[in-house]
Design a protein around this motif. Structure first.
Motif, short mmCIF file in Angstrom:
data_model
loop_
_atom_site.label_atom_id
_atom_site.label_comp_id
_atom_site.label_asym_id
_atom_site.label_seq_id
_atom_site.Cartn_x
_atom_site.Cartn_y
_atom_site.Cartn_z
N PRO A 56 0.84 -1.21 0.00
CA PRO A 56 0.00 0.00 0.00
C PRO A 56 0.87 1.25 0.00
O PRO A 56 2.02 1.21 0.45
CB PRO A 56 -0.77 -0.13 1.32
CG PRO A 56 0.14 -0.90 2.21
CD PRO A 56 0.86 -1.88 1.32
N THR A 57 0.33 2.35 -0.51
CA THR A 57 1.07 3.62 -0.48
C THR A 57 1.12 4.17 0.94
O THR A 57 2.16 4.61 1.42
CB THR A 57 0.41 4.64 -1.41
OG1 THR A 57 0.31 4.10 -2.72
CG2 THR A 57 1.23 5.94 -1.46
N PHE A 58 -0.04 4.11 1.62
CA PHE A 58 -0.14 4.60 3.00
C PHE A 58 -0.59 3.46 3.91
O PHE A 58 -1.38 2.61 3.52
CB PHE A 58 -1.15 5.75 3.11
CG PHE A 58 -0.72 7.02 2.47
CD1 PHE A 58 0.04 7.95 3.17
CD2 PHE A 58 -1.06 7.30 1.15
CE1 PHE A 58 0.45 9.13 2.57
CE2 PHE A 58 -0.67 8.47 0.55
CZ PHE A 58 0.09 9.40 1.26
N MET A 59 -0.06 3.50 5.13
CA MET A 59 -0.47 2.53 6.15
C MET A 59 -0.82 3.29 7.41
O MET A 59 0.02 4.04 7.95
CB MET A 59 0.67 1.55 6.43
CG MET A 59 0.26 0.36 7.25
SD MET A 59 -0.47 -0.91 6.20
CE MET A 59 -0.82 -2.16 7.41
N PHE A 60 -2.06 3.15 7.88
CA PHE A 60 -2.50 3.81 9.10
C PHE A 60 -2.35 2.84 10.27
O PHE A 60 -2.83 1.71 10.21
CB PHE A 60 -3.95 4.26 8.98
CG PHE A 60 -4.20 5.19 7.83
CD1 PHE A 60 -3.81 6.51 7.89
CD2 PHE A 60 -4.82 4.73 6.67
CE1 PHE A 60 -4.02 7.37 6.83
CE2 PHE A 60 -5.04 5.58 5.61
CZ PHE A 60 -4.65 6.90 5.67
N TYR A 61 -1.71 3.32 11.31
CA TYR A 61 -1.46 2.46 12.47
C TYR A 61 -1.38 3.34 13.70
O TYR A 61 -0.77 4.42 13.67
CB TYR A 61 -0.14 1.70 12.25
CG TYR A 61 0.24 0.73 13.34
CD1 TYR A 61 -0.69 -0.11 13.92
CD2 TYR A 61 1.55 0.65 13.80
CE1 TYR A 61 -0.33 -1.00 14.92
CE2 TYR A 61 1.93 -0.24 14.79
CZ TYR A 61 0.97 -1.06 15.34
OH TYR A 61 1.32 -1.94 16.34
N ASP A 62 -2.01 2.93 14.80
CA ASP A 62 -2.07 3.79 15.98
C ASP A 62 -0.70 4.08 16.58
O ASP A 62 -0.51 5.11 17.23
CB ASP A 62 -3.01 3.20 17.04
CG ASP A 62 -2.61 1.81 17.48
OD1 ASP A 62 -1.72 1.22 16.84
OD2 ASP A 62 -3.20 1.30 18.45
N LYS A 63 0.28 3.18 16.35
CA LYS A 63 1.63 3.38 16.86
C LYS A 63 2.63 3.60 15.74
O LYS A 63 3.79 3.24 15.84
CB LYS A 63 2.05 2.16 17.69
CG LYS A 63 1.09 1.82 18.82
CD LYS A 63 1.43 0.49 19.45
CE LYS A 63 0.38 0.09 20.48
NZ LYS A 63 0.61 -1.27 21.01
#
Length: 214
Positions: free
Chosen positions: A97-104
Motif C-alpha cells: 500500500p502507499t499509505f499505512m495507518f497504524y495507531d503506533k
C-alpha cells in the motif's frame, strides 16, 4: 490501509499473575503455536499446557473495510511480530500500500528506520515502500512535543489523503473491524487451533462478502 492489534484477553495481567511460577515469562497457548514456530525463546515466551487460549489477533484492513489479512498473536503486539507478519502479507500479495495507518506508526517507523540503516531487509522494505501515518482517532492522543510524530505521521500533512478539509479515506477501518471481532473474543479464546482457524477465516470471508454487496 490500516493495521491494528486486538487482544481477546489481557496478556499483561496473565503474565503478572504467573510471573514467579513461569520465571517472569509470558505464557502463550501451545495449542495455537505451529511446529515451525516453536522457537520463541528469543521473545521471552514459555508454553503452558494448561492455558490453551488465543490472546489476540492482528488485522490488516483496507480503508473500505475489507480484511486483507489476519494473524494470530501469541502474546504482546511487538514490532518484531508486526514487521514479519506485514512482510509476509505484502510479499504474498506482491503489492504494497502507499499509505499505512497504524495507531503506533510514529514508534514503529522509528524501528523500521533503525533497521533499514542496519541494512535489515524486512525493515528496509516496509520503510522504503510505505508511508506510515497515525490514524486520526489516535493521533489526537499523541504528544505535541513529539516533533517526529507531528512532522511525519500526521494524516493532514499529506494532500493525497484530504480534499480540502475533508478526509478521503477512513483511517479507522481497522479499529471498527476490531470492534466487530471483539464480540467473538469469548468464542475464539478457548477454541482449539483447527476450530479457531476455521471460525476465524469463515467469519472474515463472510464479512468481506457482505461488504462487497454494499
Amino acid at each position: 490501509m490500516e493495521a491494528v492489534g486486538k487482544f481477546f484477553s489481557d496478556p499483561s495481567t496473565t503474565s503478572e499473575k504467573t510471573a514467579k511460577k513461569y520465571g517472569g515469562k509470558t505464557r502463550v497457548s501451545v495449542g495455537h503455536v505451529k511446529d515451525d514456530e516453536r522457537n520463541y525463546e528469543e521473545f521471552g515466551f514459555c508454553y503452558s499446557p494448561f492455558d490453551r487460549f488465543l490472546p489476540g489477533v492482528f488485522l490488516v484492513v483496507w480503508s473500505c473495510g475489507h480484511i486483507m489479512d489476519i494473524g494470530k498473536m501469541y502474546s504482546f503486539e511487538s514490532n518484531k511480530f508486526i514487521t514479519g507478519f506485514l512482510c509476509q502479507t505484502f510479499m504474498r500479495l506482491d503489492e504494497y500500500p502507499t499509505f499505512m495507518f497504524y495507531d503506533k506508526a510514529c514508534v514503529f517507523v522509528r524501528t523500521l528506520k533503525n533497521g533499514a540503516q542496519q541494512n535489515k531487509l524486512l525493515h528496509k522494505m516496509l520503510y522504503q515502500k510505505i508511508i506510515w501515518v497515525v490514524d486520526r482517532f489516535h493521533f489526537r492522543n499523541h504528544s505535541r512535543r513529539d516533533r517526529f510524530c507531528m512532522e511525519n505521521c500526521d494524516a493532514r500533512s499529506f494532500s493525497r489523503l484530504y480534499q480540502g478539509n475533508k478526509p478521503l479515506f477512513n483511517t479507522s477501518a481497522a479499529e471498527q473491524c476490531a470492534g466487530w471481532f471483539e464480540k467473538m473474543g469469548h468464542i475464539l479464546r478457548y477454541l482449539d487451533p483447527l476450530q479457531a482457524d476455521f471460525f476465524l477465516f469463515s467469519m472474515v470471508d463472510m464479512r468481506n462478502e457482505q461488504l462487497s454487496k454494499c
